[in-house]
Scaffold this motif. Sequence first.
Motif, short mmCIF file in Angstrom:
data_model
loop_
_atom_site.label_atom_id
_atom_site.label_comp_id
_atom_site.label_asym_id
_atom_site.label_seq_id
_atom_site.Cartn_x
_atom_site.Cartn_y
_atom_site.Cartn_z
N LEU A 142 -8.31 -2.07 7.91
CA LEU A 142 -9.17 -1.25 7.06
C LEU A 142 -8.36 -0.67 5.92
O LEU A 142 -7.31 -0.07 6.12
CB LEU A 142 -9.78 -0.12 7.90
N PHE A 143 -8.87 -0.83 4.69
CA PHE A 143 -8.26 -0.22 3.51
C PHE A 143 -9.35 0.51 2.74
O PHE A 143 -10.48 0.03 2.64
CB PHE A 143 -7.61 -1.29 2.62
N LEU A 144 -8.99 1.64 2.19
CA LEU A 144 -9.94 2.44 1.41
C LEU A 144 -9.63 2.31 -0.08
O LEU A 144 -8.48 2.03 -0.47
CB LEU A 144 -9.87 3.91 1.81
N GLU A 145 -10.64 2.54 -0.91
CA GLU A 145 -10.41 2.43 -2.35
C GLU A 145 -9.31 3.40 -2.77
O GLU A 145 -9.24 4.53 -2.30
CB GLU A 145 -11.69 2.69 -3.13
N GLY A 146 -8.42 2.90 -3.62
CA GLY A 146 -7.29 3.70 -4.06
C GLY A 146 -6.04 3.52 -3.22
O GLY A 146 -4.95 3.93 -3.63
N ASP A 147 -6.17 2.90 -2.02
CA ASP A 147 -4.99 2.66 -1.19
C ASP A 147 -4.05 1.67 -1.85
O ASP A 147 -4.49 0.75 -2.56
CB ASP A 147 -5.40 2.11 0.19
N THR A 148 -2.76 1.83 -1.59
CA THR A 148 -1.75 0.89 -2.07
C THR A 148 -1.20 0.10 -0.88
O THR A 148 -0.78 0.69 0.12
CB THR A 148 -0.60 1.63 -2.77
N ILE A 149 -1.23 -1.21 -0.99
CA ILE A 149 -0.68 -2.08 0.05
C ILE A 149 0.64 -2.66 -0.47
O ILE A 149 0.67 -3.33 -1.50
CB ILE A 149 -1.65 -3.23 0.40
N ARG A 150 1.71 -2.37 0.25
CA ARG A 150 3.03 -2.89 -0.14
C ARG A 150 3.32 -4.15 0.69
O ARG A 150 3.32 -4.13 1.92
CB ARG A 150 4.11 -1.84 0.10
N TRP A 151 3.55 -5.23 -0.03
CA TRP A 151 3.77 -6.52 0.63
C TRP A 151 5.24 -6.91 0.62
O TRP A 151 5.93 -6.73 -0.39
CB TRP A 151 2.97 -7.62 -0.06
N LEU A 152 5.71 -7.43 1.75
CA LEU A 152 7.02 -8.07 1.86
C LEU A 152 6.81 -9.58 1.93
O LEU A 152 5.74 -10.06 2.31
CB LEU A 152 7.76 -7.62 3.11
N ARG A 153 7.87 -10.29 1.62
CA ARG A 153 7.87 -11.75 1.82
C ARG A 153 9.14 -12.12 2.57
O ARG A 153 10.24 -11.71 2.17
CB ARG A 153 7.82 -12.50 0.49
N THR A 154 9.01 -12.80 3.69
CA THR A 154 10.19 -13.20 4.45
C THR A 154 11.03 -14.17 3.61
O THR A 154 10.52 -14.91 2.77
CB THR A 154 9.81 -13.85 5.78
N VAL A 155 12.35 -14.14 3.84
CA VAL A 155 13.27 -14.96 3.04
C VAL A 155 13.10 -16.44 3.38
O VAL A 155 12.55 -16.81 4.43
CB VAL A 155 14.73 -14.53 3.29
N GLU A 219 2.96 -4.98 -4.94
CA GLU A 219 2.05 -3.93 -4.51
C GLU A 219 0.63 -4.31 -4.89
O GLU A 219 0.38 -4.81 -5.99
CB GLU A 219 2.41 -2.59 -5.17
N GLU A 220 -0.28 -4.09 -3.96
CA GLU A 220 -1.69 -4.38 -4.20
C GLU A 220 -2.45 -3.06 -4.16
O GLU A 220 -2.33 -2.30 -3.20
CB GLU A 220 -2.23 -5.32 -3.13
N LYS A 221 -3.22 -2.80 -5.18
CA LYS A 221 -4.01 -1.56 -5.25
C LYS A 221 -5.46 -1.90 -4.95
O LYS A 221 -6.06 -2.75 -5.61
CB LYS A 221 -3.89 -0.95 -6.65
N VAL A 222 -6.01 -1.24 -3.93
CA VAL A 222 -7.43 -1.44 -3.64
C VAL A 222 -8.23 -0.77 -4.76
O VAL A 222 -8.05 0.42 -5.02
CB VAL A 222 -7.80 -0.85 -2.26
N PRO A 223 -9.09 -1.52 -5.45
CA PRO A 223 -9.77 -0.97 -6.63
C PRO A 223 -10.60 0.27 -6.33
O PRO A 223 -11.19 0.40 -5.26
CB PRO A 223 -10.69 -2.13 -7.08
N VAL A 224 -10.60 1.18 -7.30
CA VAL A 224 -11.46 2.37 -7.23
C VAL A 224 -12.64 2.12 -8.15
O VAL A 224 -12.47 1.93 -9.35
CB VAL A 224 -10.70 3.64 -7.67
#
Length: 555
Positions: A142-155, A219-224
């Motif tokens: 669950l993500f709410l509008e305005g939340d920031t999702i920080r993504w990693l990528r494995t090497v 970083e992914e920003k859930v749109p407001v």
Amino acid sequence: MLALAAAAILAAYYWTVYVPSGKHEPPTFDGNPKPVFYQGGMLQDPAVGSKESLKLSFDTVQERIDPSVLYEQKSESTIITTQSKVVRLRTSQLTGMINEKPFTLKFPLEKSGGKLYLPIDPLRSFYRIDLRESEETGAVLLFLEGDTIRWLRTVSYEGKPDKTIAMRRDPSIKAPILADVRQAENLILWGEEGEWYRVQLTNGYRGYVRKSDAVVDREEKVPVNKEPDFQPKRPITGKINLTWEHVVSKNPDTSKIGEMPGVNVVSPTWFHLQDGEGNLQNLADPAYVQWSRSKGYHIWPIFSNGFDPKRTTEALSTYDKRLNMIKQLLSFSQLYGLDGINIDFENVDLKDKQNLVQFVRELTPLLHEQGLVVSIDVTPRSTNEMWSMFYDRKALIESVDYMMLMAYDEHWASSPKAGSVASLKWVEESIQGLLRQDKIPPSKLVLGIPFYTRVWTEETKNGKATVSSRAVFMEMPQRIIREQKLTPTFSEETGQNYIEYKEAGKLQRIWIEDETSVRARMKLVKELGLAGVASWRRGFEVPDAWNWIKEELAK
């Protein structure tokens, strides 16, 4: 022999400290059949259904998405309010109501495991939430509008396409491996502990990877998606200059109302709560409406609870009773062509605090749909439950367009001590209380000022000092000054002119409402950037008062 023993000890130490554990342990959701995660934490209630039929528990929605969502046991109704919508959903029914217009649900509300579950289809449109369901595990992120999702990528390891990255149960190379993560796979980053990232796979499983095994990707920003700002059908230019019109049983003869330079809103006391079922008494007068229109005034009549706490408790207790009040206000607004409604609920039990907020949340979207401005009258902050504490000002301001601060009756009719109706210091402190503690935006706060004062009588009866008072219009102190040949003195303490005199051996004291006090309060309106002024009430003023207000607001 000693050398061999030392080597064995060193080897064992190296193995214990530096060699990662290869032990695997299957990841679990601790018995949760369909977990819901928010910000990396697993919520208590599981989801039910999948894809289009996915549903979240009412408790999850209330705790994580909207604390104001309401379930009404009597009617088995779930009530959702946003800035522009009032939504009613009933358990096991496929027809809901949005702003009293029917709409069809794909899936009904249902009860499972003793809990109420809400379908995600309407929730997504009302709250713009982002729900990501894993086809592999069924877990829901669950993500709410305005939340920031920080993504990693494995090497990635060149020439070693089959090499995997260990996601471990704890931030230690000795912890069991929960998942062998592929190279260049996305992980959600939820935190850091030393040389480890705390992560979550898109399938919901959580664990730790070493920082050397992953890089910060994006970083992914859930749109407001902000709802459009309310636009009244008749906007007001500049500061609000409202005056309340006190109607007891009969409306005033408008031909006898003098000019009111600068006034742009009139608020007659027309609508009153009549009973606990939410029926209203209507004192509106089409002739007064016509007169107001001819003068260019906006009309925001008062809707009062009649200051009856028991009646108020009953009328606020259910959605249907609250809706009954709202429908009548909507009908009156259309019938008389009104521009707004001013809510004046006073003398309310503290237990009804939340129900008053709910009523305003349900009222405002429906009035806004007709282009009507919604305002509410509140008293200054105090510890008096039925005079002040029942107002949840922070919650109310989220719905209404304006909040009128009734900054008078500092010393009320039966006050045991004589004093000003509204000393300047007390007025400013009352304003600051709302601005600082309740976080009311100055642009939404209107200062209510008195066009009356009190004549205080102090005497000694049976060796005991007594105080009594009577309210008088603004003209009365000026008449007393002329008749008694008095010279007012300026009171630094109250910011007002003051007189006292003896009559029949009794001390008479008056803190005067006049040009000095009115202009001083208008300066506060300007200095603090308030939305304007509201005066109680028309008919109590001296004619010049309108010019004092107009001149100060225009500066």
